[in-house]
Design an enzyme around this catalytic site. Structure first.
Site, PDB file in Angstrom:
ATOM      1  CB  SER A  90      21.860  28.431 -24.003  1.00 23.27           C
ATOM      2  OG  SER A  90      21.188  29.380 -23.252  1.00 23.27           O
ATOM      3  CE  LYS A 142      17.724  35.660 -23.176  1.00 21.53           C
ATOM      4  NZ  LYS A 142      16.573  34.898 -22.777  1.00 21.53           N
TER       5      LYS A 142
HETATM    6  S1  IVH Z   1      19.845  33.983 -30.534  1.00 23.80           S
HETATM    7  C1  IVH Z   1      23.130  31.012 -30.822  1.00 23.80           C
HETATM    8  N1  IVH Z   1      18.152  35.951 -30.366  1.00 23.80           N
HETATM    9  O1  IVH Z   1      17.081  33.294 -25.577  1.00 23.80           O
HETATM   10  C2  IVH Z   1      22.143  32.076 -30.585  1.00 23.80           C
HETATM   11  N2  IVH Z   1      17.897  34.138 -28.854  1.00 23.80           N
HETATM   12  O2  IVH Z   1      18.916  32.521 -23.405  1.00 23.80           O
HETATM   13  C3  IVH Z   1      20.817  31.547 -30.338  1.00 23.80           C
HETATM   14  N3  IVH Z   1      15.960  34.335 -27.381  1.00 23.80           N
HETATM   15  O3  IVH Z   1      17.632  30.004 -26.579  1.00 23.80           O
HETATM   16  C4  IVH Z   1      19.849  32.430 -29.795  1.00 23.80           C
HETATM   17  N4  IVH Z   1      15.229  36.252 -28.155  1.00 23.80           N
HETATM   18  O4  IVH Z   1      15.244  31.008 -26.854  1.00 23.80           O
HETATM   19  C5  IVH Z   1      18.525  34.761 -29.875  1.00 23.80           C
HETATM   20  N5  IVH Z   1      16.681  37.742 -30.376  1.00 23.80           N
HETATM   21  C6  IVH Z   1      17.058  36.571 -29.895  1.00 23.80           C
HETATM   22  C7  IVH Z   1      16.357  35.935 -28.851  1.00 23.80           C
HETATM   23  C8  IVH Z   1      16.812  34.711 -28.353  1.00 23.80           C
HETATM   24  C9  IVH Z   1      15.015  35.264 -27.290  1.00 23.80           C
HETATM   25  C10 IVH Z   1      16.037  33.147 -26.507  1.00 23.80           C
HETATM   26  C11 IVH Z   1      16.282  31.859 -27.229  1.00 23.80           C
HETATM   27  C12 IVH Z   1      17.570  31.366 -26.661  1.00 23.80           C
HETATM   28  C13 IVH Z   1      17.581  32.014 -25.310  1.00 23.80           C
HETATM   29  C14 IVH Z   1      18.956  32.111 -24.714  1.00 23.80           C
END
Ligand code: IVH
Length: 705
Positions: A101, A134
């Site tokens: 996460s 996000k």
């Molecule tokens: S990167 C190790 N990039 O947010 C990094 N996550 O709260 C992995 N999410 O589990 C995630 N937009 O479901 C990443 N541009 C983005 C994202 C994103 C949405 C979600 C994803 C993650 C959660 C974490």
């Protein structure tokens, strides 16, 4: 719009303080159980019982207590793990690399603190950052072997997810086969990203479910749960046993990360991997930017916080990632999340709270609107104690009941609304709410539901509630803008028998006002001065203030420019009125019948006798080059006051709204413009003009070359 930064933090720390009274260990245990329960409801059953923001508050309270009490640390704590083990019948998939996460920053201070931790972790070396949106959807891992989609899995507990290959394959935005223009077809490529439901698709689905429910309720059956937001709807759609159902749900996908790989080019930076993914046919979000200065990271986060509603899908924050893959390696991971990335969370637009009661209000046209009386809750940047339930059919379709825990939503500047009940939290003795048969005013007139109309109405012409609302509307900012004549004063004046319609405002005396509670000599004189000043409002304001059904400020402007005086409008035929741009048959008929009613004739006479200005608008003969075009003005222009600039647009048939949207034709920018209007214009690609460009636009109706 700017949200009060730090409010969420204040909520979290308030809770922490109350917990300090009780033994920390007991509260920690309680929070761990609570969070485990909500994890199961959310990840295991797609049936959350609280909003994301409320869940985040619990996790933050727990993390705070654990940080203050390191002796109570546990690797099993929900602060150290992600999601829950899967409980459905979908086949389990063990992720080749764990799907972690992200840590959250709830405000600018926490974001800067993360930046400082990164700098420290890199021994002061500078970092480049990739700023992303996000996406508020579901994390998915999609595996390609030799260029073909072979498996797709949900995140699950981060280690083991569920096999949803068949469902993912129905999503048009997800490539089934990679496009390899140059180089080798990768032997293995695992792409991670977010599956989401676009807002338009969600609204279509919700409307369909609500109308199904209305039919169910009419047939005496129980309504079915309606998804509360696009994310829940997306989750439900992805968990369908039958991929044909998923296919109908119009899901989409943004790729944002690479997982397991074999036989792919060697990259140095995250940005390069994203470009590579785009070249293979994956949708990569166009808002993503690469920046060097931390100030630009903060600017990105604030910009999207303020313009999130311009997107066709939901975002709940921004994600900031260190770009260099070697720097990422140096920084590494905590047990739960990478140190090289952070989620900057936006203030929640949805919260759960207690529905204390449902009441009805009567508007100035007699329309009766049910509304929810809520346990006050901070949502969408302000505290909300009441929220609309729109109309009778909506209450029935949502089946919200006093005593329910409900989801409340407030996005941007829109009126807060109740999305629906959390059925899992419904108390046993919670009774369905029935729409009252009579008006809540002392006359208790029977309410009517007009055939084919969604609204319920009070049709009693002398209903005192309608009368008060008409006077409030007359004096409001959009109408005659009478300072000091708000809702409470109107109710008091009406109760005292001093006003029967808006015309009576102009014969109020200081002596009468002094009889009203809260009024002294100074406040009474101030109100009388405000009333006096309103005698000279421009005609469009007066026309709007009359509160004629269907007639809003835009059509009032057009009519004023076309007819010049109130008397000319009052005498005009329906056809003449309807011929004006933006008016049409319904408004024209409504105006005509309004001026025909004896009570309204009396009101107009009172206003005339009181010396209210009935026509100070020059009839326009200017070419109507801006018909159908919305031009927003921001900042100070040299040759026009704000009112003059807006009048110049309207006199040419255009509109001049107060905010920028995708439909805006152009934004005219003077000195010291409003930052959010400019930002929004840039984000939406709306043309921006200076004063010279504005003059060309007024002359030709076209954008300057
Ligand atoms: S990167 C190790 N990039 O947010 C990094 N996550 O709260 C992995 N999410 O589990 C995630 N937009 O479901 C990443 N541009 C983005 C994202 C994103 C949405 C979600 C994803 C993650 C959660 C974490």
């Amino acid at each position: 719009m700017f949200y009060p930064i730090g409010t969420v933090k204040a909520v979290a720390s308030k809770k922490k303080k109350s917990a300090q009274g009780a033994p920390a260990a007991a509260r920690i245990a309680e929070l761990r159980d609570l969070i485990a329960h909500h994890n199961q409801a959310y990840f295991g059953h797609d049936a959350p019982e609280i909003s994301d923001a409320d869940y985040d508050d619990l996790v933050r309270e727990l993390a705070g207590l654990e940080a203050d009490n390191p002796d109570l640390f546990s690797g099993e704590s929900p602060t150290q793990t992600v999601g829950v083990a899967v409980v459905t019948t979908f086949a389990p998939v063990t992720h080749a690399m764990p799907m972690t996460s992200l840590d959250n920053a709830m405000d600018e201070d926490e974001l800067r603190a993360w930046g400082e931790r990164v700098a420290k972790g890199l021994d002061g070396a500078s970092a480049r950052y990739v700023c992303e949106l996000k996406i508020d959807g579901l994390a998915i891992s999609i595996r390609y072997e030799n260029g073909e989609l072979v498996q797709a899995a949900t995140r699950g507990d981060g280690r083991v997810g569920e096999d949803v290959t068949g469902n993912i394959a129905t999503i048009a935005a997800v490539p089934k086969k990679l496009i390899v223009k140059k180089g080798e077809v990768p032997a293995v490529l695992e792409v991670r990203g977010e599956v989401y439901m676009p807002i338009a698709a969600f609204e279509k689905l919700r409307a369909a479910k609500e109308s199904e429910n209305a039919e169910r309720v009419a047939a005496g059956r129980k309504p079915e749960p309606v998804p509360a937001n696009p994310r829940n709807a997306g989750a439900g759609s992805l968990r369908q046993k039958n991929p044909a159902v998923t296919a109908q749900r119009e899901l989409s996908f943004w790729a944002y990360q690479v997982g397991d790989t074999r036989g792919v080019p060697q990259f140095d930076s995250h940005k390069d991997t994203l470009d590579y993914l785009a070249s293979l046919g994956f949708p990569v979000n166009p808002a993503i930017v690469c920046v060097d200065a931390f100030a630009e990271v903060i600017e990105f986060c604030h910009r999207w916080r303020d313009s999130r509603d311009t997107l066709g899908y939901e975002i709940d924050g921004a994600v900031v990632k260190v770009d260099s893959l070697s720097q990422r390696e140096l920084l590494g991971f905590t047990s739960r999340a990478p140190r090289w990335a952070i989620a900057f969370k936006f203030p929640p637009e949805e919260r759960t709270t207690l529905l204390r009661d449902i009441q009805i209000s009567v508007g100035r046209t007699g329309r009766v609107t049910p509304f929810a009386v809520l346990e006050p809750v901070f949502v969408g940047g302000s505290t909300v104690g009441m929220a609309t339930l729109h109309n009778r059919a909506q209450v029935a379709a949502k089946d919200v009941r006093p005593g329910d825990t409900v989801v409340v939503r407030k996005a941007g500047d829109v009126i807060p609304e109740v999305v629906g009940p959390m059925l899992a939290k419904r108390p046993k003795n919670c009774k369905p709410w029935t729409f009252p048969d009579t008006c809540p005013c002392p006359l208790s007139t029977e309410l009517v539901q007009v055939e084919g109309e969604a609204d319920t109405r009070c049709i009693e012409p002398s209903c005192p509630y309608q009368r008060d609302q008409r006077i409030i509307y007359f004096a409001s900012r959009g109408g005659m803008d009478i300072e000091g004549l708000g809702e409470r004063t109107v109710f008091a004046l009406s109760d005292a028998g001093f006003v029967d319609d808006a015309g009576d405002i102009y014969s109020l005396t200081e002596e009468q006002l002094l009889q009203i509670e809260g009024f002294g000599k100074i406040s009474a004189q101030k109100l009388l001065a405000g009333i006096d000043a309103s005698r000279h409002r421009p005609l469009p304001k007066l026309l709007t203030a009359l509160g004629i059904k269907h007639l809003g400020p835009a059509a009032s402007e057009s009519l004023s420019f076309a007819f010049g005086t109130l008397d000319a409008i009052a005498c005009a035929s329906v056809d003449d009125l309807a011929s004006i741009d933006g008016v049409g048959g319904v408004i024209a008929a409504s105006i005509h019948s309004w001026f025909d009613k004896p009570a309204n004739k009396r009101l107009v006479d009172k206003l005339r006798d009181a010396g209210v200005d009935f026509g100070n608008v020059e009839r326009t003969t200017l070419p109507q080059v801006l018909v159908g075009k919305a031009v927003v003005v921001t900042g100070t222009l040299e040759g026009f006051s704000r009112d003059e600039a807006e009048a110049a647009i309207k006199q040419r048939g255009g509109k001049s709204p107060g905010s920028v949207s995708a439909k805006t034709f152009a934004v005219v920018v003077g000195a010291e413009p409003g930052a959010s209007k400019l930002t929004k214009a840039e984000a939406l690609g709306v043309p921006v003009l200076d004063e010279t460009g504005f003059r060309t636009l007024l002359e030709t109706g076209e954008l300057p070359a």
